[in-house]
Motif scaffolding. Structure first.
Motif, PDB file in Angstrom:
ATOM      1  N   ARG A  10       0.652  -1.120  -0.161  1.00  0.00           N
ATOM      2  CA  ARG A  10       0.001  -0.084   0.230  1.00  0.00           C
ATOM      3  C   ARG A  10       0.874   1.416  -0.165  1.00  0.00           C
ATOM      4  NH1 ARG A  10      -5.870  -0.729   2.784  1.00  0.00           N
ATOM      5  NH2 ARG A  10      -6.001  -3.002   2.844  1.00  0.00           N
ATOM      6  N   ALA A  11       2.062   1.035   0.748  1.00  0.00           N
ATOM      7  CA  ALA A  11       3.069   2.431   0.691  1.00  0.00           C
ATOM      8  C   ALA A  11       3.771   2.560  -0.596  1.00  0.00           C
ATOM      9  CB  ALA A  11       3.828   2.322   1.786  1.00  0.00           C
ATOM     10  N   ARG A  12       3.836   1.244  -1.308  1.00  0.00           N
ATOM     11  CA  ARG A  12       4.723   1.112  -2.406  1.00  0.00           C
ATOM     12  C   ARG A  12       3.828   1.723  -3.616  1.00  0.00           C
ATOM     13  NH1 ARG A  12       9.182  -1.786  -4.449  1.00  0.00           N
ATOM     14  NH2 ARG A  12       8.908  -2.269  -6.749  1.00  0.00           N
ATOM     15  N   VAL A  13       2.808   1.500  -3.736  1.00  0.00           N
ATOM     16  CA  VAL A  13       1.778   1.873  -4.705  1.00  0.00           C
ATOM     17  C   VAL A  13       1.163   2.920  -4.396  1.00  0.00           C
ATOM     18  CG1 VAL A  13      -0.062   1.006  -6.417  1.00  0.00           C
ATOM     19  CG2 VAL A  13       1.580  -0.683  -5.741  1.00  0.00           C
ATOM     20  N   VAL A 209       1.533 -16.493 -10.284  1.00  0.00           N
ATOM     21  CA  VAL A 209       1.518 -15.223 -11.029  1.00  0.00           C
ATOM     22  C   VAL A 209       1.974 -14.095 -10.044  1.00  0.00           C
ATOM     23  CG1 VAL A 209      -0.064 -13.718 -12.273  1.00  0.00           C
ATOM     24  CG2 VAL A 209      -0.277 -16.310 -12.474  1.00  0.00           C
ATOM     25  N   VAL A 210       2.827 -13.396 -10.698  1.00  0.00           N
ATOM     26  CA  VAL A 210       3.211 -12.175 -10.040  1.00  0.00           C
ATOM     27  C   VAL A 210       3.141 -10.662 -11.035  1.00  0.00           C
ATOM     28  CG1 VAL A 210       5.777 -12.348 -10.341  1.00  0.00           C
ATOM     29  CG2 VAL A 210       4.797 -11.217  -8.425  1.00  0.00           C
ATOM     30  N   GLY A 211       3.036  -9.787 -10.512  1.00  0.00           N
ATOM     31  CA  GLY A 211       3.077  -8.453 -11.279  1.00  0.00           C
ATOM     32  C   GLY A 211       4.421  -8.140 -11.634  1.00  0.00           C
ATOM     33  N   GLY A 212       4.965  -7.853 -12.761  1.00  0.00           N
ATOM     34  CA  GLY A 212       6.183  -7.354 -13.306  1.00  0.00           C
ATOM     35  C   GLY A 212       6.793  -6.016 -12.533  1.00  0.00           C
ATOM     36  N   ALA A 213       5.621  -5.187 -12.124  1.00  0.00           N
ATOM     37  CA  ALA A 213       6.065  -4.053 -11.363  1.00  0.00           C
ATOM     38  C   ALA A 213       6.140  -4.098  -9.959  1.00  0.00           C
ATOM     39  CB  ALA A 213       5.240  -2.831 -11.776  1.00  0.00           C
ATOM     40  N   GLU A 214       6.231  -5.216  -9.463  1.00  0.00           N
ATOM     41  CA  GLU A 214       6.006  -5.624  -7.787  1.00  0.00           C
ATOM     42  C   GLU A 214       7.472  -5.619  -7.531  1.00  0.00           C
ATOM     43  OE1 GLU A 214       3.185  -7.756  -6.190  1.00  0.00           O
ATOM     44  OE2 GLU A 214       2.477  -8.797  -7.972  1.00  0.00           O
ATOM     45  N   ALA A 239       2.414  -4.990 -14.487  1.00  0.00           N
ATOM     46  CA  ALA A 239       1.203  -4.865 -13.223  1.00  0.00           C
ATOM     47  C   ALA A 239       2.048  -4.869 -11.969  1.00  0.00           C
ATOM     48  CB  ALA A 239       0.655  -6.173 -13.267  1.00  0.00           C
ATOM     49  N   ASN A 240       1.396  -3.974 -11.358  1.00  0.00           N
ATOM     50  CA  ASN A 240       1.687  -3.889  -9.824  1.00  0.00           C
ATOM     51  C   ASN A 240       0.952  -4.936  -8.866  1.00  0.00           C
ATOM     52  OD1 ASN A 240      -0.792  -2.500  -8.916  1.00  0.00           O
ATOM     53  ND2 ASN A 240       0.258  -0.588  -9.405  1.00  0.00           N
ATOM     54  N   HIS A 241       1.140  -4.612  -7.538  1.00  0.00           N
ATOM     55  CA  HIS A 241       0.226  -5.685  -6.597  1.00  0.00           C
ATOM     56  C   HIS A 241      -1.078  -5.672  -6.548  1.00  0.00           C
ATOM     57  CE1 HIS A 241       0.749  -8.263  -3.267  1.00  0.00           C
ATOM     58  NE2 HIS A 241      -0.269  -7.858  -2.577  1.00  0.00           N
ATOM     59  N   PHE A 242      -1.521  -4.555  -7.176  1.00  0.00           N
ATOM     60  CA  PHE A 242      -3.009  -4.334  -7.125  1.00  0.00           C
ATOM     61  C   PHE A 242      -3.525  -4.430  -8.624  1.00  0.00           C
ATOM     62  CE2 PHE A 242      -1.085  -2.040  -3.858  1.00  0.00           C
ATOM     63  CZ  PHE A 242      -1.929  -2.644  -2.681  1.00  0.00           C
ATOM     64  N   THR A 243      -2.985  -4.017  -9.659  1.00  0.00           N
ATOM     65  CA  THR A 243      -3.354  -4.163 -10.898  1.00  0.00           C
ATOM     66  C   THR A 243      -3.382  -5.401 -11.492  1.00  0.00           C
ATOM     67  OG1 THR A 243      -1.458  -3.163 -11.666  1.00  0.00           O
ATOM     68  CG2 THR A 243      -3.346  -1.688 -11.384  1.00  0.00           C
TER      69      THR A 243
END
Length: 269
Positions: A10-13, A209-214, A239-243
């Motif tokens: 949440r702080a990261r995004v 699966v994981v997001g590339g922007a995580e 994708a981040n942790h939410f998208t």
């Protein structure tokens, strides 16, 4: 390594609060618009031991989608719309809630998700694909690793025959020193025992699966876990942790097609 920066999504995004608020709106609109749904079905006696079941027009395979929130936030009402993609491919989807830390220990949450899956199997006779986001990805992995005959001798050993964890936490110990770890109240030994990465590989179909922007840690955990269990992994570019959850609302997305195929194989077996 700055573990707080690696694990505090949440702080990261920067727009995480707006994304989560959007989930709530999209999920409410989906529940209101999907006719073939049964909401707040109990799988236990607790107030949060409830699930929503969304069904396609024709009977088909069954999947479960478990929400995230680091085992200490959110509920099923934030994730209903994640059923849309699989429903569009003929897969029924159950979305459960569970109690939260620190109100209950993490092991209790695991027991609740086992109870939800057992109830669904007893009611439908179907084996399950379990998908989940973040903490829900951790729970999905533990459900596939469960010895279901030990839970109930009447249940099939492979009740959860496939798992699709999204941005899962498969090693809990690195989270403990962060602000997110305080509510978990876990010793390092307990955290290790509840970490799927260090359990014997579960039989079944695993696609992580994981997001590339995580963060590097989330990407590493997904890679290491998939390798340890002999499963496949996928990085969603940008994708981040939410998208990273966006594909689940789209029946045409390749990830949803893959998930539907995983569920379909269980229905055929």
């Amino acid at each position: 390594m700055d573990l707080e920066a690696e694990y505090n999504n949440r702080a990261r995004v920067a727009d995480s609060a707006a994304i989560i608020a959007g989930w709530a709106r999209d999920a409410a609109a989906f529940r209101a618009g999907w006719a073939r749904s049964t909401l707040d079905q109990p799988y236990g006696d607790g107030a949060r031991e409830r699930l929503d079941l969304f069904e396609p027009d024709m009977p088909g395979p069954l999947a479960v989608f478990i929400h995230g929130g680091y085992w200490q936030a959110l509920d099923k009402s934030f994730a209903s719309h994640c059923a849309r993609g699989l429903l569009g491919r003929g897969v029924a989807v159950a979305v459960p809630s569970y109690d939260l830390c620190p109100g209950v220990p993490m092991r209790r949450i695991v027991e609740q998700m086992r109870a939800a899956c057992a109830m669904l199997h007893r009611r439908t006779g179907r084996r399950l694909l379990v998908a989940g986001h973040s903490a829900g990805g951790h729970l999905a992995a533990l459900l596939m690793a469960t010895d279901w005959t030990a839970v109930d001798p009447a249940l099939p050993a492979g009740l959860v025959g496939a798992a699709l964890p999204v941005s899962g936490v498969f090693e809990i110990e690195p989270v403990l020193p962060t602000s997110l770890g305080r509510a978990l109240n876990l010793s390092p030994a307990e955290a290790h025992a509840l970490s799927p990465r260090f359990l014997p590989p579960a039989g079944g179909d695993l696609h992580a699966v994981v997001g590339g922007a995580e963060s590097g840690e989330f990407i590493r955990q997904t890679r290491d876990f998939a390798a340890a269990w002999g499963g496949s992994e996928e990085v969603l570019p940008g994708a981040n942790h939410f998208t990273v959850l966006d594909p689940f609302a789209d029946p045409a997305h390749p990830l949803v097609a893959r998930a539907a195929a995983m569920a379909g194989r269980l229905a055929q077996g």
